[in-house]
Design an enzyme around this catalytic site. Structure first.
Site, mmCIF file in Angstrom:
data_model
loop_
_atom_site.group_PDB
_atom_site.id
_atom_site.type_symbol
_atom_site.label_atom_id
_atom_site.label_comp_id
_atom_site.label_asym_id
_atom_site.label_seq_id
_atom_site.Cartn_x
_atom_site.Cartn_y
_atom_site.Cartn_z
ATOM 1 N N ARG A 1 1.692 4.423 16.939
ATOM 2 C CA ARG A 1 1.166 5.464 16.030
ATOM 3 C C ARG A 1 1.439 6.886 16.488
ATOM 4 N NH1 ARG A 1 1.827 1.908 12.365
ATOM 5 N NH2 ARG A 1 0.008 0.695 11.709
ATOM 6 N N ASP B 1 0.806 -1.220 0.000
ATOM 7 C CA ASP B 1 0.000 0.000 0.000
ATOM 8 C C ASP B 1 0.836 1.265 0.000
ATOM 9 O OD1 ASP B 1 -2.351 -1.351 -0.174
ATOM 10 O OD2 ASP B 1 -2.873 -1.170 1.950
ATOM 11 N N ASP C 1 -6.065 2.939 12.973
ATOM 12 C CA ASP C 1 -4.781 3.610 12.764
ATOM 13 C C ASP C 1 -4.925 4.982 12.112
ATOM 14 O OD1 ASP C 1 -3.181 1.689 13.977
ATOM 15 O OD2 ASP C 1 -3.161 0.431 12.188
ATOM 16 N N SER D 1 -3.064 -9.415 6.839
ATOM 17 C CA SER D 1 -2.534 -8.071 7.055
ATOM 18 C C SER D 1 -1.804 -8.093 8.388
ATOM 19 C CB SER D 1 -3.690 -7.072 7.064
ATOM 20 O OG SER D 1 -3.288 -5.883 7.702
HETATM 21 N N1 ARG Z 1 -6.351 -4.042 15.844
HETATM 22 C C1 ARG Z 1 -5.101 -3.536 16.258
HETATM 23 C C2 ARG Z 1 -5.214 -2.077 16.563
HETATM 24 O O1 ARG Z 1 -6.174 -1.465 16.212
HETATM 25 C C3 ARG Z 1 -4.018 -3.833 15.264
HETATM 26 C C4 ARG Z 1 -4.068 -3.001 14.031
HETATM 27 C C5 ARG Z 1 -3.009 -3.399 13.080
HETATM 28 N N2 ARG Z 1 -2.856 -2.393 12.078
HETATM 29 C C6 ARG Z 1 -2.581 -2.662 10.814
HETATM 30 N N3 ARG Z 1 -2.477 -1.663 10.014
HETATM 31 N N4 ARG Z 1 -2.464 -3.894 10.357
HETATM 32 O O2 ARG Z 1 -4.353 -1.514 17.171
#
Ligand code: ARG
Length: 406
Positions: free
Chosen positions: A94, A14, A123, A174
């Site tokens: 983040r 991406d 995110d 992912s």
């Molecule tokens: N569900 C988790 C969170 O919201 C993990 C997210 C993983 N992010 C990703 N872009 N694959 O923190």
């Protein structure tokens, strides 16, 4: 719009497509910023890839120490675990990435930043709320939310534009990884009834195949911060790495969580977090020894709030500062050592000691040397039970209830 933009670049499909797309759609010079939070990647290959796709510059920042000392350890001191299961690895990274994006944008004279998040997840919220807090005027672009391509279309866009599709993009999952844990989503995992197959796990051995010999590990804490492993002083990054390896090899740290995303979706996530599992357990065991009952109870409530605010992207808030100050203060006496046993997927605390231990052998023992004044108990019970006796007499709460009647 023209000018410069800083993109949070992972090297994956991406964000690689995003470099090209930003160039084509906006005519922007893209500076790729890759943040090393301990995901152990080949950063020189990532840098080359960014340039190959068309970035004008590719930066890699080693943020491991910052991440451990300013994000992971404070969260550990707070016992922050989202919904009782998720140790918040991604969520914690983040705000740090947002800060580095903003700093880099300033250094580079960029007028915009970008991230590779879709419009369905947490995110995007964490990035954008944090960036807006740190630099209100900075423009944010979210290519993967705007371009309207699904996964296959993204792959074919990549192929048409000569972007190497990484093998990981062929994987149905992912994945996000950093020192504090790995998350795995998508593919068959989207059916919450389906057990994840072994291929999903790369940090942890299958508990059934782990060693028949248990491993013991001792973690020494100083004011709630882990500072030694097996009596050896160790910096935070190395300590976490060693624990990920050791506990992972014993199958410790697998988590299967149906979680509530901030955007209202329930999502099934698999996590591997061996070091986090061990350290959170050890830390709580040490607190059980060194904090009063009331401190532990109150801290549990704070832990829920603290975890929620990290999960929900509210790192740069006053509430966070206030809770963090409380948490730091609560750790004054959380110093000592915890001994844990790792065995076939289980992590159990088997010993704890502290110079500030509130555990008093003289009071606890049933052997000779018992210092507890048993003669004082009847008076205590008399007064403790006073409201119970009163209510039982006046309101009949002493009867066993309907189901016990003939
Ligand atoms: N569900 C988790 C969170 O919201 C993990 C997210 C993983 N992010 C990703 N872009 N694959 O923190």
């Amino acid at each position: 719009m023209s000018g410069k933009l800083v993109l949070a670049y992972s090297g994956g499909l991406d964000t690689s497509v995003a470099i090209k797309w930003l160039l084509q759609e906006y005519g922007l010079d893209v500076v790729a910023l890759t943040v090393d939070v301990g995901n152990e990647r080949d950063f020189s290959a990532i840098r080359q890839k960014a340039i190959g796709v068309g970035a004008v510059k590719a930066l890699v920042v080693d943020a491991k120490e910052l991440f451990v000392n300013h994000f992971i350890f404070p969260a550990l001191q707070a016992d922050a675990v989202y919904e009782g299961q998720y140790p918040l690895a991604t969520a914690l990274s983040r705000p740090l990435m947002a800060k580095l994006l903003v700093d880099t944008a300033q250094e580079e004279g960029a007028s915009a930043v970008a991230h590779g998040c879709t419009g369905k997840g947490n995110d995007q919220v964490r990035f954008e709320v944090s960036i807006n807090a740190l630099s209100p005027g900075l423009k944010i672009i979210a290519p993967a939310r705007d371009w309207g391509m699904n996964r296959e279309q993204t792959i074919s866009y990549a192929q048409q534009n000569g972007i190497l599709v990484p093998v990981t993009a062929a994987s149905p999952y992912s994945i996000d990884e950093n020192l504090w844990g790995k998350s795995i989503e998508c593919g068959v995992l989207e059916d919450p009834w389906v057990e994840p197959s072994e291929e999903v796990f790369t940090w942890t051995r299958s508990p059934g195949e782990a060693s028949d010999e248990p491993a013991y590990v001792e973690i020494g804490f100083d004011k709630g911060i882990p500072v030694t492993i097996d009596r050896q002083e160790t910096d935070g990054v190395s300590l976490i790495r060693r624990l990920n390896e050791l506990a992972g090899s014993h199958g410790v740290g697998r988590i299967d969580h149906v979680e509530n995303r901030l955007v209202g979706i329930k999502s099934r996530e698999i996590y591997e977090a061996p070091a986090a599992t061990v350290l959170l357990q050890a830390h709580q065991a040490l607190q059980a020894l060194t904090l009063s009952k009331e401190q532990v109870r109150f801290k549990q409530k704070v832990a829920i709030e603290y975890a929620d605010l990290i999960y929900n992207g509210l790192w740069f808030t006053s509430l966070h500062q206030d809770l963090a100050a409380y948490v730091r203060s609560s750790q004054r006496c959380v110093t000592g050592t915890v001994r844990l046993k790792l065995f076939k997927g289980n992590c159990s605390v088997v010993g704890r000691k502290s110079p500030f231990s509130l555990y008093d052998y003289g009071l606890a023992t049933y052997d000779k040397g018992d210092a507890f004044d048993q003669g004082a108990s009847p008076g205590f019970i008399h007064i403790w039970g006073l409201p119970v006796r009163t209510q039982a007499q006046v309101q009949g709460t002493g009867s066993l209830g309907e189901e016990f009647k003939e």
